[in-house]
Write a protein that holds these residues in place. Structure first.
Motif, mmCIF file in Angstrom:
data_model
loop_
_atom_site.group_PDB
_atom_site.id
_atom_site.type_symbol
_atom_site.label_atom_id
_atom_site.label_comp_id
_atom_site.label_asym_id
_atom_site.label_seq_id
_atom_site.Cartn_x
_atom_site.Cartn_y
_atom_site.Cartn_z
ATOM 1 N N ASP A 181 51.534 54.100 47.593
ATOM 2 C CA ASP A 181 50.810 55.169 48.954
ATOM 3 C C ASP A 181 50.957 56.294 48.461
ATOM 4 O O ASP A 181 50.716 57.419 48.766
ATOM 5 C CB ASP A 181 52.054 55.265 49.519
ATOM 6 C CG ASP A 181 53.365 55.180 49.088
ATOM 7 O OD1 ASP A 181 53.808 55.929 47.747
ATOM 8 O OD2 ASP A 181 54.419 55.756 49.953
ATOM 9 N N THR A 219 52.589 55.956 56.664
ATOM 10 C CA THR A 219 51.982 54.349 57.449
ATOM 11 C C THR A 219 50.807 53.496 57.416
ATOM 12 O O THR A 219 50.277 54.371 56.113
ATOM 13 C CB THR A 219 51.714 54.264 59.205
ATOM 14 O OG1 THR A 219 51.360 54.895 59.841
ATOM 15 C CG2 THR A 219 53.137 55.511 59.198
ATOM 16 N N ASP A 220 51.363 52.505 57.206
ATOM 17 C CA ASP A 220 50.009 51.718 57.341
ATOM 18 C C ASP A 220 48.679 52.496 57.954
ATOM 19 O O ASP A 220 47.304 51.641 57.571
ATOM 20 C CB ASP A 220 50.301 50.293 58.060
ATOM 21 C CG ASP A 220 51.516 49.452 57.573
ATOM 22 O OD1 ASP A 220 51.362 50.123 56.370
ATOM 23 O OD2 ASP A 220 52.201 48.218 58.179
#
Length: 285
Positions: A181, A219-220
């Motif tokens: 990420d 987050t996504d």
């Protein structure tokens, strides 16, 4: 024993001859429709251009607004640009066409000595160019993903909002995957811009441009970035400009993303501060 009707036999023969060979095509087309679209990757809101290419057959538009303020030598300049537009068309797996426009600009200069403010507005220049994927990142080695962006500005603007010439520019873009990420990206290149000199003549000057950005998926759907960027005159006069900014992106849908940013100047040659926001949309194939 019942015998099939001759017309039934002809129909079955036709189906075997024409439909059966076409089944793989229909099945593959149906599976393609059901495939999830590729990840939406934009070249805004930061100054660091990505290494990603818009997939072939897709068209992506990225639109933004920027407000900036700069106070220098007793003159406080406020400017707005809208809509800053970049249209990206995927041609192949490694090549995209890029069409840009700097938008409509509004500028107001306030003077510390009490003189009346000066205002101007007008449409800016356009640009045409491409992005080419040079090579992919090599896992386990410090070899980044890399791409080349090149463009030509087109003097479509009005008055002082146009350079009045076709000016080139290029930059190499790089990115490293630091974690699932987290990514490090940076650009290095050069740009040429035509401006009026002290004698009132048009002169095309060059500058080195650079950026360094760290992006993280929170987050996504939510992402964040911080960035350093600037330019250093090569043949141009003036002082180097460097700035710091940061912002957020939010994926509303698989083909729609919004963003916000804010930044400050770190050197005398940069704007004192700026803010912006935008939206990016990829047209479904």
């Amino acid at each position: 024993m019942l015998r099939p009707h001759p017309q039934t036999l002809c129909l079955l023969s036709w189906a075997h001859a024409f439909i059966v060979p076409c089944l793989p095509f229909f099945l593959s087309a149906n599976l393609a429709c059901c495939e999830a679209p590729p990840e939406l990757v934009t070249d805004r809101p930061d100054q660091t251009e990505s290494t990603s290419i818009v997939p072939p057959g897709f068209t992506q538009i990225e639109i933004g607004w920027t407000h900036a303020m700069d106070d220098e030598d007793g003159e406080e300049t406020h400017s707005d640009s809208l809509p800053e537009t970049l249209l990206r068309l995927g041609l192949t797996d490694r090549l995209e066409l890029r069409l840009g426009h700097s938008g409509h600009s509004w500028e107001r200069i306030d003077f510390d000595n009490g003189a009346p403010s000066e205002e101007s507005e007008g449409w800016g220049d356009s640009a045409v160019g491409f992005k080419y994927d040079l090579w992919d990142e090599v896992e386990g080695c410090f070899i980044p993903d890399a791409a080349l962006i090149a463009h030509l500005s087109l003097p479509t603007g009005a008055g002082g909002h146009s350079t009045k010439r076709t000016d080139p520019g290029f930059r190499f873009t790089f990115s490293h995957t630091l974690a699932e990420d987290l990514a490090l990206s940076y650009n290095l290149g050069a740009e040429w811009e035509t401006a009026e000199d002290s004698r009132g003549e048009e002169d095309t000057l060059s500058s080195l441009v650079w950026t360094v950005s760290v992006g993280k998926s929170l987050t996504d759907r939510l992402g964040a970035f911080v960035e350093l960027f600037g330019d250093t005159p090569l043949s141009a006069g003036g002082t180097p400009a460097s700035s710091f900014d940061g912002g957020f992106t939010y994926l509303i849908a698989e083909n729609l993303q919004i963003d916000v940013l804010a930044g400050v100047g770190l050197s005398e040659g940069a704007e004192d501060w700026f803010i912006g926001s935008g939206v990016s949309y990829r047209f479904p194939r």
